[in-house]
Design a protein around this motif. Structure first.
Motif, PDB file in Angstrom:
ATOM      1  N   GLY A  25      39.869  41.829  18.664  1.00 39.30           N
ATOM      2  CA  GLY A  25      39.181  41.759  17.389  1.00 39.30           C
ATOM      3  C   GLY A  25      38.108  42.817  17.236  1.00 39.30           C
ATOM      4  N   ALA A  26      37.468  42.804  16.082  1.00 37.18           N
ATOM      5  CA  ALA A  26      36.549  43.874  15.715  1.00 37.18           C
ATOM      6  C   ALA A  26      35.216  43.820  16.447  1.00 37.18           C
ATOM      7  N   LYS A  27      34.802  42.633  16.934  1.00 35.01           N
ATOM      8  CA  LYS A  27      33.477  42.509  17.509  1.00 35.01           C
ATOM      9  C   LYS A  27      33.454  42.519  19.039  1.00 35.01           C
ATOM     10  N   LEU A  28      34.620  42.724  19.654  1.00 34.19           N
ATOM     11  CA  LEU A  28      34.687  42.854  21.100  1.00 34.19           C
ATOM     12  C   LEU A  28      35.443  44.125  21.445  1.00 34.19           C
ATOM     13  N   SER A  29      35.219  44.621  22.653  1.00 33.82           N
ATOM     14  CA  SER A  29      35.957  45.791  23.085  1.00 33.82           C
ATOM     15  C   SER A  29      37.423  45.439  23.301  1.00 33.82           C
ATOM     16  N   VAL A  30      38.248  46.458  23.395  1.00 33.12           N
ATOM     17  CA  VAL A  30      39.640  46.259  23.775  1.00 33.12           C
ATOM     18  C   VAL A  30      39.679  45.755  25.211  1.00 33.12           C
ATOM     19  N   ALA A  31      40.453  44.702  25.462  1.00 33.03           N
ATOM     20  CA  ALA A  31      40.581  44.183  26.825  1.00 33.03           C
ATOM     21  C   ALA A  31      41.476  45.104  27.632  1.00 33.03           C
ATOM     22  N   SER A  32      41.064  45.402  28.833  1.00 36.65           N
ATOM     23  CA  SER A  32      41.898  46.193  29.744  1.00 36.65           C
ATOM     24  C   SER A  32      42.430  45.285  30.842  1.00 36.65           C
ATOM     25  N   ILE A  33      43.661  45.540  31.235  1.00 38.63           N
ATOM     26  CA  ILE A  33      44.288  44.797  32.319  1.00 38.63           C
ATOM     27  C   ILE A  33      44.831  45.813  33.313  1.00 38.63           C
ATOM     28  N   THR A  34      44.374  45.708  34.541  1.00 39.09           N
ATOM     29  CA  THR A  34      44.839  46.605  35.587  1.00 39.09           C
ATOM     30  C   THR A  34      45.411  45.779  36.737  1.00 39.09           C
ATOM     31  N   GLY A  35      46.111  46.446  37.623  1.00 39.73           N
ATOM     32  CA  GLY A  35      46.695  45.763  38.768  1.00 39.73           C
ATOM     33  C   GLY A  35      46.669  46.662  39.989  1.00 39.73           C
ATOM     34  N   GLY A  36      46.823  46.062  41.144  1.00 43.37           N
ATOM     35  CA  GLY A  36      46.819  46.840  42.372  1.00 43.37           C
ATOM     36  C   GLY A  36      45.427  47.071  42.909  1.00 43.37           C
ATOM     37  N   GLY A  37      45.362  47.674  44.085  1.00 41.62           N
ATOM     38  CA  GLY A  37      44.091  47.942  44.729  1.00 41.62           C
ATOM     39  C   GLY A  37      43.591  46.745  45.505  1.00 41.62           C
ATOM     40  N   PRO A  38      42.628  46.949  46.373  1.00 40.30           N
ATOM     41  CA  PRO A  38      42.098  45.839  47.174  1.00 40.30           C
ATOM     42  C   PRO A  38      41.211  44.915  46.348  1.00 40.30           C
TER      43      PRO A  38
END
Length: 337
Positions: free
Chosen positions: A76-89
């Motif tokens: 939505g307009a009042k929150l940042s774009v959610a990022s989803i990552t994977g991997g790493g320790p």
């Protein structure tokens, strides 16, 4: 105590940083995961229709925890774009987290969490410093995590801001709390107990982990003469007032129920660095606590609090934050008053 317009004391650097950091949740998986972003968007819109999702505005990126470990979701307009990552320790050790969460490594569901072979990291950032912005970001991050935790390969989640470990099966309850417009308090903060070397025998001390992510301050009980469970009550009461009612404390306030047997816990403001604390804290003191607060913290100065990071009007009503969150979702980019 309620109804007065106040500004919270400005937290120190560590607390201020936590009150501006993304809300990160780790979703632990028993095996590799692949998905398309728009499929997740559709699931979120169906399962959490009252939250602000903008489907289709971002590319339908393929995600794979092994080969393509990055995707985005619009919140939505009042929150940042959610990022989803994977991997790493993973940035934590089970030897530390399990005792804090009172989890037994011999229990099968805990063993499954520890044996996870893949994970996701969900990050949602609030664009404002108001507690409504912060709670909205945490709600979106929790909703995304709960959607993935419903998968058969999910074993559990860990909240990055409080190190709360939650088995995947319990996320269904958390998700329902979010749908109902509530605050999953015990999934967002972690109460811990610690040894105060200056406390007389039989006195307990404890604190929250994670509340500073919303306000820049944690809450603690110091040298309480009551049993541990009874000492936990004011800790959770204060956390509830802050997160659900938007209440702002002042140094020298009191906390307690009405009634003939009511205990008025004194509230003192302890700055970061005092007694080894890494963030500012609201210290709750039982009337019979031997903690020398005036010697260590000075005289209460509750009526002259400096400008705060979090500014809000307290109503003292349980539904205060829920109504603000509904307005938040409807307002889009418009500022809330």
């Amino acid at each position: 105590m309620f109804g007065r317009k106040r500004q919270a004391p400005t937290p120190g650097t560590a607390g201020a940083d936590r009150a501006e950091a993304p809300f990160s949740i780790y979703v632990l998986l028993s095996e590799r995961l692949s998905y398309a972003s728009h499929d997740v968007e559709a699931a979120l819109a169906e399962d959490f229709p009252d939250l602000d999702w903008e489907s289709g505005v971002l590319p339908d990126l393929p995600f794979d925890t092994a080969t393509s470990p990055f995707s985005m979701l619009s919140c939505g307009a009042k929150l940042s774009v959610a990022s989803i990552t994977g991997g790493g320790p993973l940035p934590f050790a089970w030897d530390d987290l399990l005792p804090r969460n009172q989890l037994d490594p011999a229990v099968p569901e805990v063993q499954a969490i520890m044996a996870s072979e893949a994970h996701l990291v969900i990050n949602v950032t609030a664009t404002g410093a108001d507690i409504v912005d912060r709670v909205a970001a945490a709600r979106h991050a929790t909703a995304i995590a709960a959607t993935f935790a419903a998968l058969p390969i999910a074993t559990g989640v860990v909240t990055g801001w409080s190190n709360r470990v939650i088995p995947a099966a319990r996320l269904a309850r958390t998700a329902q709390t979010i749908r109902d417009g509530g605050i999953p308090l015990l999934d967002w903060i972690l109460p811990i107990w610690f040894t105060d070397p200056d406390a007389p025998e039989g006195h307990v001390s404890g604190a929250t982990i994670g509340l500073a992510a919303f306000t820049g301050h944690e809450v603690e009980v110091r040298q309480s003469p009551l049993p541990l469970v009874e000492s936990l009550t004011p800790l959770l009461m204060a956390s509830t007032q802050i997160l659900e009612r938007g209440h702002v404390y002042a140094d020298g306030d009191t906390l307690g129920h009405d009634g003939p047997d009511a205990v008025a816990w004194r509230i003192r403001h302890m700055k970061a660095g005092k007694l080894g604390n890494d963030t500012d804290r609201w210290v709750l003191l039982h009337p019979d606590s031997p903690f020398p607060d005036r010697k260590l913290l000075g005289r209460p100065g509750g009526r002259r609090t400096p400008p705060g990071l979090i500014k809000r009007q307290s109503s003292g009503e349980t539904g205060w934050l829920r109504r603000r969150l509904v307005a938040f979702a409807r307002a889009g980019a418009a500022p809330l008053q």
